[in-house]
Design a protein around this motif. Structure first.
Motif, PDB file in Angstrom:
ATOM      1  N   GLN A 116       0.977  -1.057   0.165  1.00  0.00           N
ATOM      2  CA  GLN A 116      -0.158  -0.263   0.297  1.00  0.00           C
ATOM      3  C   GLN A 116       1.004   1.029   0.186  1.00  0.00           C
ATOM      4  N   HIS A 117       1.702   1.471  -0.706  1.00  0.00           N
ATOM      5  CA  HIS A 117       3.043   2.545  -0.444  1.00  0.00           C
ATOM      6  C   HIS A 117       2.532   3.174  -1.658  1.00  0.00           C
ATOM      7  N   TRP A 118       1.642   4.116  -2.035  1.00  0.00           N
ATOM      8  CA  TRP A 118       0.978   4.808  -2.891  1.00  0.00           C
ATOM      9  C   TRP A 118       0.516   5.654  -2.820  1.00  0.00           C
ATOM     10  N   CYS A 119       0.689   7.512  -3.048  1.00  0.00           N
ATOM     11  CA  CYS A 119      -0.040   8.088  -2.971  1.00  0.00           C
ATOM     12  C   CYS A 119      -1.625   7.946  -3.665  1.00  0.00           C
ATOM     13  N   PRO A 120      -2.511   8.072  -2.538  1.00  0.00           N
ATOM     14  CA  PRO A 120      -4.599   8.573  -3.464  1.00  0.00           C
ATOM     15  C   PRO A 120      -4.302   9.679  -4.411  1.00  0.00           C
ATOM     16  N   SER A 121      -3.174  10.402  -4.920  1.00  0.00           N
ATOM     17  CA  SER A 121      -3.376  11.585  -5.563  1.00  0.00           C
ATOM     18  C   SER A 121      -2.609  11.027  -6.677  1.00  0.00           C
ATOM     19  N   SER A 122      -1.565  10.452  -7.457  1.00  0.00           N
ATOM     20  CA  SER A 122      -1.035  10.050  -7.831  1.00  0.00           C
ATOM     21  C   SER A 122      -1.774   9.838  -9.106  1.00  0.00           C
ATOM     22  N   PRO A 123      -1.545  10.829 -10.001  1.00  0.00           N
ATOM     23  CA  PRO A 123      -1.806  10.054 -11.872  1.00  0.00           C
ATOM     24  C   PRO A 123      -1.210   9.244 -12.452  1.00  0.00           C
ATOM     25  N   VAL A 124       0.306   9.085 -11.766  1.00  0.00           N
ATOM     26  CA  VAL A 124       0.780   7.904 -11.929  1.00  0.00           C
ATOM     27  C   VAL A 124       0.264   6.522 -11.972  1.00  0.00           C
TER      28      VAL A 124
END
Ligand code: GAL
Length: 630
Positions: A116-124
């Motif tokens: 779960q190592h992701w930014c919720p706003s990341s478009p990528v």
């Protein structure tokens, strides 16, 4: 109705667990098929953490491993809740795009290496997640095993639930622009003339990062809203693909044990069915009540409809300080408790206990010891037992006479810093209100602030700190029309921007409650007191030094009670018993021995099935009674 697809493929209560066959070889897969048959498994969740294996390099897909498992499961009559695999990005993605890694409020960037190592706003991140989802939907949309889409996994379950990177800050600003239109409106809502925080342009606004002292409460509150919305946007981006490519297949995502992070009442309408993961601590004497409460929340998210239990532990977990096992019979009791409270499935984390990795000491349906273990024996017995009650699948949970009001934005606001006491905890308050009902086997629905309240005889309102005038009016109308309301301390204090409702606390409820609160007086021992001036209410109990502690106010056709205190559990029970007696709210069955619980589901033919749970003796029985006369 997409859910029909699920019920076509799962024809008795769902039974199974998270299945991670990629951790094993072909010999084990063959054994799995046999053991699943033996255990009565009819539903598994596949692929939750399989992104790295399925897309081993950017845009390169390997579905061969999954094809085999889908076909094998279909042949074995096991339906699949297929994950979109997006909970845990593969190493190549964070190597190519380290900017998708989330940032904590102090600027620390989290590393990959867990999940779960992701930014919720990341478009990528979203672009890659959606691309994989589309490939899965296209490949498996018509597969005979596919019953349900499982989007992501436990959104918001780790500290990556909030992100403070520059991408998130820009997304927060865009979200604020939509919410407020002008920066002047934001300044007004956020009370920025306090401490010289007045903004001249949206560009000056950040996420609430670590700062020298208390941060702006309205900013923090909006950031909670924003974070819940951003995670929802991730989920909806995948849902959009799934419902476009496979319009008949229902979607869900599994919620974490009732947590503050996501506004579940805002999420639930977007899902075809609510799904939940439950991890009661077998050493916690209140575990069953806490669990009952969370199940009442799950049922409430879609106005009383059945929901899915997608994870629980057959025995011990591995993430507490000390991980007690479940004694014989406890897993069965826990499982039936879920069904009693409206679950249409009993699934576990996980099917087979991992050999390596961080969760190898977490129990599973097939333990390290294999088939010849107590856990597997109990798993197989329970599977057979649940399969014997197909009438319970989809059976409507009976509507309760009592309800408890829960509101996430108010929860977020209540627990902000710089309040009269740091002991204000919404979940504790909600559980304290729910417990006297639970102990008496009284069913309780959990409802949002905009719920239809007609028909509830009793409404419990714990710590509704932040409230709009509209909600306050709705609660007033509920009582005027004959309802009984029990509201507790520190309610009705601020509006949706955490600005105090002026004119004497709790201004929006003064008329309803027939009183005015002048000062709060939390004590060093953690107790709570308020200075109450009666304006029509009658005192029921008083504080030791004088002054009303509990009050009662006839209002219109109904009655409004107020607790200016946090009573100890015995007093709370006496009080709720008295209120119940006044408004006619009874236990689910009249003749239940002390400590025994029953909850009712109504089958398609109208038969009432009462699931009777005896925690003392770890026993479960079903009683059937004829339909209620119309
Ligand atoms: C859940 C999660 C599972 C597993 C489980 C262990 O939160 O969804 O993947 O980690 O906890 O209890």
């Amino acid at each position: 109705m997409r859910l029909g697809h699920f019920y076509d493929r799962v024809t008795s209560l769902g039974y199974g667990g998270d299945y991670n066959p990629e951790q094993w070889g072909a010999d084990v897969h063959a054994e799995d098929t046999g053991l699943m048959r033996e255990a009565g498994v009819n539903l598994v969740t596949l692929g939750i953490f399989s992104w790295a294996r399925t897309e081993p390099a950017p845009g390169t897909y390997d579905f061969t491993w999954l094809d085999g498992h889908m076909d094998r499961l279909a042949e074995a009559g096991v339906a699949v809740s297929l994950a979109t695999m997006t909970a845990s990005p593969p190493p190549w993605l964070t190597r190519l795009h380290p900017e998708i890694l989330p940032v904590l409020e102090d600027g620390t960037r989290l590393y990959p290496g867990s999940r779960q190592h992701w930014c919720p706003s990341s478009p990528v991140y979203r672009r890659h997640a959606v691309r994989l989802t589309e490939r899965l939907a296209t490949r498996y949309g018509t597969h005979p095993a596919l019953a349900l889409w499982h989007i992501g996994n436990e959104y918001g379950c780790h500290i990556s639930r909030h992100c403070h990177c520059e991408v998130s800050a820009a997304a927060f600003r865009a979200w604020l622009r939509t919410r407020y239109g002008t920066v002047e409106a934001l300044d007004e809502a956020w009370s920025t003339d306090f401490w010289s925080q007045r903004y001249g342009t949206f560009e000056e606004v950040h996420t609430p990062r670590t700062a020298p002292s208390f941060r702006n409460p309205a900013q923090q509150l909006d950031y909670w809203r924003f974070s819940s919305d951003e995670l929802l946007a991730c989920c909806l981006a995948e849902k959009e693909v799934l419902t476009r490519v496979t319009p008949d297949v229902p979607v869900t995502t599994n919620f974490v044990p009732v947590a503050k992070t996501l506004d579940l009442f805002a999420w639930a309408p977007h899902l075809d069915v609510v799904a939940y993961d439950s991890y009661p601590d077998p050493h916690d004497p209140d575990a069953l009540q806490r669990t009952a409460f969370s199940y009442d929340v799950m049922r409430g998210l879609k106005g009383g409809r059945p929901w899915l239990l997608l994870e629980q532990a057959p025995g011990a977990v591995n993430w507490r300080e000390r991980n007690g096992r479940k004694p014989p019979g406890r897993m069965r009791l826990d499982s039936w408790q879920a069904v009693a409270h409206g679950a249409d499935s009993v699934l576990f984390f996980q099917w087979r206990q991992s050999r390596g990795g961080a969760e190898k000491f977490h129990s599973a349906m097939v333990p390290h010891g294999g088939r010849a273990t107590r856990i597997f024996r109990e798993v197989a017995e329970l599977g057979a037992e649940l399969a014997g009650h197909p009438e319970l699948l989809g059976a409507a949970p009976e509507r309760a006479d009592a309800a408890l009001l829960l509101d996430w934005p108010s929860w977020w606001a209540l627990e902000l810093d710089a309040h009269p006491s740091a002991d204000l905890r919404l979940l504790d308050a909600a559980l304290a209100h729910h417990k006297p009902l639970y102990d008496a086997s009284v069913a309780c629905d959990v409802v949002p602030v905009d719920a239809e309240l007609t028909g509830y005889r009793l409404l419990l309102v714990p710590n509704l700190y932040s409230v709009t005038n509209e909600t306050a009016q709705r609660l007033g109308a509920y009582v005027r029309q004959g309802g009984t309301l029990v509201m507790s301390y520190f309610s009705g204090i601020t509006d949706e921007h955490d600005r105090v409702h002026l004119g004497g606390y709790p201004a929006p409820f003064r008329e309803l409650l027939g009183l005015r609160v002048e000062e709060f007086d939390p004590r060093p021992d953690g107790t709570w007191a308020e200075e109450v001036h009666l304006e029509g209410a009658e005192p029921v109990t008083s504080f030791p030094g004088g002054g009303p502690a509990v009050t009662r106010h006839p209002y219109g056709e109904g009655t409004a009670w107020y607790l200016a205190t946090r009573p100890p559990p015995e007093e709370m029970r006496d009080l709720v018993d008295r209120v119940r007696a006044e408004c006619g709210v009874s236990p689910t069955l009249p003749d239940l021995p002390e400590g025994v619980q029953a909850r009712t589901r109504v089958t398609a033919s109208g038969t009432r099935v009462h699931v009777v749970l005896d925690p003392q003796n770890l026993s479960v029985t079903l009683r059937k009674t004829p339909p209620r006369p119309p």
